[in-house]
Design an enzyme around this catalytic site. Structure first.
Site, PDB file in Angstrom:
ATOM      1  N   ARG A 138     -24.693  21.312   3.799  1.00 58.09           N
ATOM      2  CA  ARG A 138     -25.838  20.450   3.074  1.00 58.09           C
ATOM      3  C   ARG A 138     -27.175  20.844   3.643  1.00 58.09           C
ATOM      4  O   ARG A 138     -27.914  19.776   3.716  1.00 58.09           O
ATOM      5  CB  ARG A 138     -25.527  18.985   2.845  1.00 58.09           C
ATOM      6  CG  ARG A 138     -24.106  18.483   2.271  1.00 58.09           C
ATOM      7  CD  ARG A 138     -24.237  19.063   0.658  1.00 58.09           C
ATOM      8  NE  ARG A 138     -22.906  18.432   0.006  1.00 58.09           N
ATOM      9  CZ  ARG A 138     -21.790  19.162   0.176  1.00 58.09           C
ATOM     10  NH1 ARG A 138     -21.802  20.449   0.589  1.00 58.09           N
ATOM     11  NH2 ARG A 138     -20.700  18.565  -0.362  1.00 58.09           N
ATOM     12  N   SER A 190     -23.473  11.584  -3.666  1.00 58.53           N
ATOM     13  CA  SER A 190     -23.233  11.151  -2.501  1.00 58.53           C
ATOM     14  C   SER A 190     -24.555  10.861  -1.817  1.00 58.53           C
ATOM     15  O   SER A 190     -25.393  11.719  -1.767  1.00 58.53           O
ATOM     16  CB  SER A 190     -22.375  12.183  -1.707  1.00 58.53           C
ATOM     17  OG  SER A 190     -21.287  12.437  -2.069  1.00 58.53           O
ATOM     18  N   GLU A 246     -28.064  12.108   1.961  1.00 61.22           N
ATOM     19  CA  GLU A 246     -28.133  13.597   1.559  1.00 61.22           C
ATOM     20  C   GLU A 246     -29.431  13.882   0.726  1.00 61.22           C
ATOM     21  O   GLU A 246     -30.066  14.799   0.831  1.00 61.22           O
ATOM     22  CB  GLU A 246     -26.881  13.967   0.955  1.00 61.22           C
ATOM     23  CG  GLU A 246     -26.596  14.930   0.397  1.00 61.22           C
ATOM     24  CD  GLU A 246     -25.337  15.231  -0.370  1.00 61.22           C
ATOM     25  OE1 GLU A 246     -24.073  14.963   0.159  1.00 61.22           O
ATOM     26  OE2 GLU A 246     -25.575  15.667  -1.618  1.00 61.22           O
TER      27      GLU A 246
HETATM   28  C1  LIG Z   1     -23.354  12.466 -10.465  1.00 58.84           C
HETATM   29  C2  LIG Z   1     -23.796  13.563  -9.219  1.00 58.84           C
HETATM   30  C3  LIG Z   1     -23.013  14.680  -8.429  1.00 58.84           C
HETATM   31  C4  LIG Z   1     -23.259  15.440  -7.648  1.00 58.84           C
HETATM   32  N1  LIG Z   1     -22.482  16.021  -6.864  1.00 58.84           N
HETATM   33  C5  LIG Z   1     -22.659  16.875  -5.922  1.00 58.84           C
HETATM   34  C6  LIG Z   1     -22.063  17.968  -5.174  1.00 58.84           C
HETATM   35  O1  LIG Z   1     -20.731  17.715  -5.839  1.00 58.84           O
HETATM   36  N2  LIG Z   1     -22.270  18.667  -4.337  1.00 58.84           N
HETATM   37  C7  LIG Z   1     -23.786  18.773  -4.087  1.00 58.84           C
HETATM   38  O2  LIG Z   1     -23.833  19.460  -3.025  1.00 58.84           O
HETATM   39  N3  LIG Z   1     -24.653  18.059  -4.645  1.00 58.84           N
HETATM   40  C8  LIG Z   1     -24.292  17.011  -5.544  1.00 58.84           C
HETATM   41  N4  LIG Z   1     -24.939  16.268  -6.007  1.00 58.84           N
HETATM   42  C9  LIG Z   1     -26.478  16.384  -5.679  1.00 58.84           C
HETATM   43  C10 LIG Z   1     -27.384  17.292  -6.688  1.00 58.84           C
HETATM   44  O3  LIG Z   1     -26.864  17.239  -7.937  1.00 58.84           O
HETATM   45  C11 LIG Z   1     -27.511  18.549  -6.039  1.00 58.84           C
HETATM   46  O4  LIG Z   1     -28.035  18.701  -4.721  1.00 58.84           O
HETATM   47  C12 LIG Z   1     -28.373  19.411  -6.955  1.00 58.84           C
HETATM   48  O5  LIG Z   1     -28.535  20.823  -6.501  1.00 58.84           O
HETATM   49  C13 LIG Z   1     -29.916  19.063  -7.139  1.00 58.84           C
HETATM   50  O6  LIG Z   1     -30.584  19.804  -8.098  1.00 58.84           O
HETATM   51  P1  LIG Z   1     -31.808  19.403  -8.807  1.00 58.84           P
HETATM   52  O7  LIG Z   1     -32.329  20.248  -9.736  1.00 58.84           O
HETATM   53  O8  LIG Z   1     -31.721  17.943  -9.346  1.00 58.84           O
HETATM   54  O9  LIG Z   1     -32.822  18.897  -7.499  1.00 58.84           O
HETATM   55  P2  LIG Z   1     -33.876  17.895  -7.357  1.00 58.84           P
HETATM   56  O10 LIG Z   1     -33.227  16.500  -6.963  1.00 58.84           O
HETATM   57  O11 LIG Z   1     -35.052  17.903  -8.216  1.00 58.84           O
HETATM   58  O12 LIG Z   1     -34.615  18.453  -5.933  1.00 58.84           O
HETATM   59  C14 LIG Z   1     -33.953  18.317  -4.784  1.00 58.84           C
HETATM   60  C15 LIG Z   1     -34.536  18.848  -3.541  1.00 58.84           C
HETATM   61  O13 LIG Z   1     -34.546  20.356  -3.779  1.00 58.84           O
HETATM   62  C16 LIG Z   1     -36.155  20.750  -3.737  1.00 58.84           C
HETATM   63  N5  LIG Z   1     -36.291  21.714  -4.968  1.00 58.84           N
HETATM   64  C17 LIG Z   1     -35.527  21.634  -6.367  1.00 58.84           C
HETATM   65  N6  LIG Z   1     -35.890  22.733  -6.787  1.00 58.84           N
HETATM   66  C18 LIG Z   1     -36.586  23.492  -6.004  1.00 58.84           C
HETATM   67  C19 LIG Z   1     -37.286  24.862  -6.110  1.00 58.84           C
HETATM   68  N7  LIG Z   1     -37.159  25.835  -7.273  1.00 58.84           N
HETATM   69  N8  LIG Z   1     -37.787  25.355  -5.094  1.00 58.84           N
HETATM   70  C20 LIG Z   1     -37.929  24.665  -3.900  1.00 58.84           C
HETATM   71  N9  LIG Z   1     -37.322  23.389  -3.652  1.00 58.84           N
HETATM   72  C21 LIG Z   1     -37.029  22.929  -4.678  1.00 58.84           C
HETATM   73  C22 LIG Z   1     -36.781  19.395  -4.362  1.00 58.84           C
HETATM   74  O14 LIG Z   1     -38.139  19.731  -3.865  1.00 58.84           O
HETATM   75  C23 LIG Z   1     -35.934  18.193  -3.341  1.00 58.84           C
HETATM   76  O15 LIG Z   1     -36.303  18.662  -2.174  1.00 58.84           O
HETATM   77  C24 LIG Z   1     -24.623  15.352  -7.130  1.00 58.84           C
HETATM   78  C25 LIG Z   1     -25.732  14.369  -7.832  1.00 58.84           C
HETATM   79  C26 LIG Z   1     -25.236  13.575  -8.556  1.00 58.84           C
HETATM   80  C27 LIG Z   1     -26.247  12.926  -9.519  1.00 58.84           C
END
Ligand SMILES: Cc1cc2nc3c(=O)[nH]c(=O)nc-3n(C[C@H](O)[C@H](O)[C@H](O)COP(=O)(O)OP(=O)(O)OC[C@H]3O[C@@H](n4cnc5c(N)ncnc54)[C@H](O)[C@@H]3O)c2cc1C
Length: 345
Positions: free
Chosen positions: A167, A240, A337
């Site tokens: 992570r 998480s 996380e």
């Molecule tokens: C119901 C649920 C289940 C989940 N299950 C998992 C799982 O099984 N495994 C897991 O690893 N995660 C899980 N997650 C967490 C999440 O889905 C992941 O971490 C996902 O990759 C976040 O994507 P996002 O586009 O929403 O990022 P955001 O929440 O928009 O951003 C997260 C971080 O990434 C940065 N970021 C986003 N895009 C970019 C970019 N293009 N360039 C630079 N920085 C960037 C942001 O600045 C921030 O720091 C879960 C979340 C939820 C709500």
């Protein structure tokens, strides 16, 4: 001609899966990442803090972001190389992660099936090296393309350059340095299925499938996830909230001796072990706990939920109390996380 869109004082309530209120001083929507050099020449973006926002599923707005918020919306997916056995797939940062998983499976390419239904975007996948059901995305990343703010150059980083860990990555450790613009994956036409983790095999059997195809593994993962995790469309959450803590082997063994039921996994190396954060939190009695609208899911001790009108600050306060009780009872430090915006952990 550039085609990005600027919105001043943009509400972000619907752009984070906790569904908490937040306002960005400036939101910039960028369909074409080639516009980033021009955009980052504006003083506010060049000199100030910038939050790159994907689907908002791994962050908590405990306050408003201080600077501009940039959202990439490019939607291209393409096969860039194919030797008949393996293929490389390049996807823009703005593509929805699960849509990419389905696209690759639809093109006969295996590897991402265990990562089905993780919310968010392709651009965010390398940030915390997303993982689920025994697979981490780093295993399939060939390269990450990223705009480097300090130099204005687009760099192509190998998986090794990204310094992936559990992570974690270079991008998570240095959040102001890069904007990820695209990710290239290396995938196989010969599936090497991983079915031994968290009930995937049992789910496939329940589906009546004995010799699964990768798309059927993805379907099994989706079914398990839909059952286990609260849907952010119904109740705000970010999956998480805490990482599984990694502790020295000696401390892990002492905890295991005192608490034989404590689930434990391999750590970073032989000298460390990873503990189940969910178990530790559950033992402290938090599952289903509620402080007003900020709560812990009844089905999963690791998932903080917004039952309606919780603020990010209230959710953060609850998270701190949970971490405090685990530290007091087990001497183990929990780390969040999601990225916390507008406050310090
Ligand atoms: C119901 C649920 C289940 C989940 N299950 C998992 C799982 O099984 N495994 C897991 O690893 N995660 C899980 N997650 C967490 C999440 O889905 C992941 O971490 C996902 O990759 C976040 O994507 P996002 O586009 O929403 O990022 P955001 O929440 O928009 O951003 C997260 C971080 O990434 C940065 N970021 C986003 N895009 C970019 C970019 N293009 N360039 C630079 N920085 C960037 C942001 O600045 C921030 O720091 C879960 C979340 C939820 C709500």
């Amino acid at each position: 001609m550039n085609n990005y869109r600027l919105v001043e004082r943009a509400r972000l309530d619907r752009r984070n899966t906790f569904g908490v209120a937040a306002t960005a001083p400036l939101l910039v929507e960028v369909p074409d990442s080639n516009d980033l050099p021009e955009l980052f020449a504006y003083p506010m973006l060049r000199d100030g803090p910038v939050l790159v926002l994907g689907g908002g599923s791994n962050l908590l707005f405990a306050g408003d972001p201080e600077g501009a918020v940039v959202s990439l919306s490019g939607q291209q997916i393409a096969i860039t190389a194919d030797d008949g056995e393996r293929a490389r797939v390049r996807a823009d940062a703005g593509v929805e992660w699960h849509a990419l998983v389905l696209w690759t499976l639809g093109h006969g390419l295996a590897g991402l099936e265990n990562l089905a239904l993780i919310p968010g975007t392709v651009g965010a996948a390398p940030i915390q090296n997303i993982g689920a059901y025994g697979v981490e995305v780093r295993e399939h990343i060939e390269a990450v393309e990223a705009f480097e703010r300090a130099t204005g150059a687009v760099r192509r980083l190998s998986a090794e350059d990204c310094a992936f860990a559990y992570r974690d990555s270079l991008f998570k450790r240095e959040p102001e340095r890069y904007v990820v613009t695209a990710v290239e994956f290396s995938l196989s036409r010969e599936p090497a299925l991983r079915l031994d983790y968290s009930g995937i095999g049992d789910e496939l059997l329940a589906m009546g499938i004995r010799a699964p195809r990768p798309s059927q593994v993805a379907e099994a993962v989706c079914r398990i996830r839909r059952r286990k995790l609260p849907d952010p469309a119904l109740v705000g959450n970010a999956g998480s909230f805490f990482k599984n803590p990694i502790v020295p082997q000696g401390q892990a063994q002492a905890l295991k001796d005192a608490h034989p039921m404590l689930p434990m996994f391999g750590g970073n190396d032989d000298a460390s072990r990873k503990l189940s954060a969910a178990w530790l939190i559950d033992q402290c009695g938090w599952k289903g706990h509620r402080d007003g609208d900020a709560g812990v899911a009844a089905s999963h001790a690791l998932v903080l939920v917004n039952h309606g009108h919780a603020t990010g600050a209230q959710l953060l306060e609850l998270a701190r109390r949970i971490a405090g009780s685990v530290r007091e009872r087990f001497g183990v430090t929990l780390e969040p996380e999601p990225r916390i915006i507008g406050a310090r952990w």
